[in-house]
Enzyme design. Structure first.
Site, PDB file in Angstrom:
ATOM      1  CD  GLU A  53     -80.920 -18.402  17.936  1.00 37.39           C
ATOM      2  OE1 GLU A  53     -81.371 -17.357  18.427  1.00 37.39           O
ATOM      3  OE2 GLU A  53     -80.890 -19.486  18.554  1.00 37.39           O
TER       4      GLU A  53
ATOM      5  NE  ARG B 201     -87.808 -19.993  22.807  1.00 39.14           N
ATOM      6  CZ  ARG B 201     -87.509 -18.947  23.593  1.00 39.14           C
ATOM      7  NH1 ARG B 201     -86.677 -18.024  23.177  1.00 39.14           N
ATOM      8  NH2 ARG B 201     -88.050 -18.844  24.795  1.00 39.14           N
TER       9      ARG B 201
ATOM     10  NE  ARG C 273     -86.520  -6.801  25.140  1.00 41.58           N
ATOM     11  CZ  ARG C 273     -87.286  -7.682  25.774  1.00 41.58           C
ATOM     12  NH1 ARG C 273     -87.775  -7.387  26.970  1.00 41.58           N
ATOM     13  NH2 ARG C 273     -87.555  -8.852  25.238  1.00 41.58           N
TER      14      ARG C 273
ATOM     15  CG  ASP D 256     -80.897 -11.666  24.385  1.00 38.79           C
ATOM     16  OD1 ASP D 256     -80.389 -11.675  23.244  1.00 38.79           O
ATOM     17  OD2 ASP D 256     -82.119 -11.734  24.576  1.00 38.79           O
TER      18      ASP D 256
ATOM     19  CG  ASN E  18     -86.194  -7.097  21.700  1.00 35.61           C
ATOM     20  OD1 ASN E  18     -85.805  -7.443  22.799  1.00 35.61           O
ATOM     21  ND2 ASN E  18     -85.961  -7.860  20.647  1.00 35.61           N
TER      22      ASN E  18
END
Length: 608
Positions: free
Chosen positions: A561, A203, A256, A359, A247
């Site tokens: 990941e 994604r 950000r 996050d 980011n």
């Protein structure tokens, strides 16, 4: 992904655009010209909540705001199962925004705001190109199936064959923006970067800032220097446009940044290639980035008992609304809060946590069982300040390389002051770790915090050991010995690598997940020390991680990941989205570990 498969979790979503001033002006004029009907104004407006939390806000684009409405309608129409909100803000327009907004408002809805599934699918197909369709495959110009001098320490043929497969993944992950993004940026949320790049995977089809460092470390092991330099060129272009690296290269990421590692990328490429032109090109951008992190909202002053002041840095996003790529998720969490001020503050904490790259994690929560107690803007993080220290050291070195002695001297002094601040505020002698430091709510850069030992975090996180990555610390034999003993007793080292924390919260940056960047920084720091025991520990951790990555790859056919460090070969989980494959930084760290430690011919690979 094509429109026919809209209601599925996309492995190919993207989006963002830094429209030129001229094109944005045209877009706003267009919106103004049709606002008399009320259609466009209604579609892109947000509730007039004001700016109750008082912090800075960098506005997003009309397209992003509208796509959040599309995302909301998609959730109401398709339901929660397999719903990925990012997919809808990564779409690109087929025709102008006003026409698309008008068609959107003509869709018949029921009382809950949902649209009949066939009607909504037809609308999506007619007015949008799919997420990722504005990206084009880019053949890396410096890729060869087996580069000369590739991983010379890897003697085991089985490991070498796998390493070549991981090396080949760079071809799969190489992209560039399409001509449409360059010619009509207002139709896209994907930003028009000048050079090809490597995406993380699944994604995540856009460039991400801190991911790029470990991608580049892998590219250097793969001898793909041109591809590595192109990534740096793209990140410099973001600084030239925005004043900082975003980011991600999407319009919804312009408020950000992410862990600042551009200087480390440039420095590592220079050390491999001796490319002086790259250093000269990067240095002005790095000075801008340093200024961004060391002024205004990010800067906090802490005063010791004897009166010495230290300046340290925190994460603080310029946004106080739901993150567009997760808007429906953020609003659901915020529904538990009572008023507009609490919601805006919570939204800022969410965006600031996204700026951290972690996050999400209990590391940032006041109450580890209540997600709405995120409070990252009240924390001075150990690792962020280490990244700033490394930036200062890198700038000093590169300024000296190009003959700018004044800048070199200035940044060397800044680095010395930063090291003192890190030792004074974060170091805990009893634990042998550097601990995050909590500050008062609502602290501004003008206020000075009095240092209190009780404000240091008591919890074990892998980030507590990241300072060992920096030569200033890994060259100190006494510090290395204390940190090594502390790490051994911390409980963070699992069968397959280093856990992110000791808390099993269900968040992805918590136990039992291990992440490639954390493995790499701690391992590389221990390996560079003068302690033979620390070097042996580094090799042991690296081999646990390599074994786990190898087994998971053989079982699933993919690099992942994140990984579960409790059991060799297990992939990680938790968080807002399903586990992703690809995967840029995991590939990079495996190749970097194999380059550093190799693999003996007679040593088997796999889970024992």
């Amino acid at each position: 992904m094509r429109m026919a498969s809209f209601h599925s979790r996309s492995s190919n979503s993207n989006g963002n655009h830094p429209a030129s001033s001229f094109s944005l002006l045209l877009l706003f004029l267009l919106l103004a010209s049709v606002s008399a009907s009320g259609t466009v104004a209604k579609a892109i407006s947000q509730p007039a909540t004001g700016n109750f939390d008082g912090g800075p806000v960098v506005p997003t684009t009309p397209l992003v705001t509208f796509l959040e409405r599309v995302q909301e309608t998609a959730l109401a129409t398709f339901g929660q199962k397999d719903f990925d909100p990012k997919l809808y803000v990564d779409l690109s327009l087929k025709s102008n925004l006003s026409t698309t907004v008008t068609a959107f408002h003509k869709l018949p809805r029921n009382a809950t705001g949902s649209v009949l599934v066939p009607d909504f699918k037809e609308f999506l197909h007619e007015y949008f190109d799919g997420a990722g369709d504005d990206l084009v495959y880019a053949e890396p110009p410096d890729f060869v199936p087996e580069p000369d001098g590739f991983l010379p320490k890897v003697k085991n043929p089985q490991v070498r064959a796998w390493a070549l497969e991981v090396h080949a993944l760079w071809k799969n992950l190489s992209r560039r923006v399409s001509g449409s993004v360059l010619n009509r940026p207002e139709f896209h949320t994907l930003l028009p970067l000048p050079r090809p790049f490597v995406i993380p995977g699944s994604r995540f089809t856009e460039v991400y800032y801190w991911d790029s460092y470990w991608v580049i470390r892998g590219l250097l092991a793969s001898k793909m220097y041109m591809t590595a330099k192109a990534i740096v060129t793209n990140l410099i272009s973001l600084i030239d446009t925005y004043g900082y690296v975003l980011n991600c290269a999407r319009a919804y990421c312009t408020n950000r940044s992410q862990p600042p590692l551009l200087s480390a990328m440039v420095y590592d490429i220079y050390n491999r290639t001796g490319d002086l032109d790259l250093v000269k090109k990067a240095l002005p951008a790095l000075l801008k980035e340093h200024q961004f992190w060391n002024s205004g909202i990010h800067k906090v002053n802490v005063q010791e008992d004897h009166g010495r002041n230290h300046t340290l840095i925190r994460y603080y996003a310029m946004w106080n609304k739901p993150r567009p790529e997760s808007s429906t998720i953020d609003e659901a969490h915020a529904s538990k809060l009572l008023n507009a001020y609490e919601k805006e503050q919570f939204y800022r904490e969410l965006a600031s946590t996204a700026e951290s790259g972690w996050d999400f994690s209990t590391r940032w929560m006041r109450n580890t069982s209540d997600f709405t107690t995120l409070a990252i803007t009240s924390i001075l993080p150990v690792d962020l300040n280490i990244f700033i220290l490394k930036m200062e050291l890198d700038i000093a070195s590169m300024a000296q390389i190009v003959g700018d002695n004044r800048t070199a001297e200035s940044f060397l002094k800044a680095a010395q002051a930063r090291k003192q601040a890190i030792n004074s505020v974060f170091w805990n002698e009893e634990k042998g770790q550097w601990l995050d430091y909590w500050i008062s709510n609502g602290t501004s850069s003008q206020e000075c915090q009095r240092w209190k030992g009780s404000n240091q975090s008591n919890n074990a996180f892998a980030s507590n050991f990241v300072p060992i990555w920096i030569d200033l610390f890994n060259s100190d034999t006494c510090i290395v010995e204390k940190v090594k003993k502390s790490f051994q007793s911390s409980g963070l080292l699992g069968a397959a690598g280093i856990a992110t924390s000791l808390t099993r919260s269900g968040e992805q940056w918590d136990f039992p997940n291990g992440w490639a960047p954390l493995q790499h920084m701690i391992v590389e720091g221990l390996a560079k020390s003068g302690s033979q025991e620390a070097k042996s520990m580094a090799q042991d951790i690296a081999m646990r991680w390599i074994n786990s990555n190898y087994v998971a790859y053989k079982e699933t056919g993919a690099m992942h990941e994140k990984y579960d460090v409790e059991k060799c070969g297990e992939i990680g989980g938790g968080g807002e989205y399903i586990p992703q494959t690809g995967f840029g930084w995991s590939n990079g760290v495996v190749l970097a570990f194999l380059e550093e430690f190799g693999w003996p011919e007679d040593l088997k690979i796999g889970c024992n």
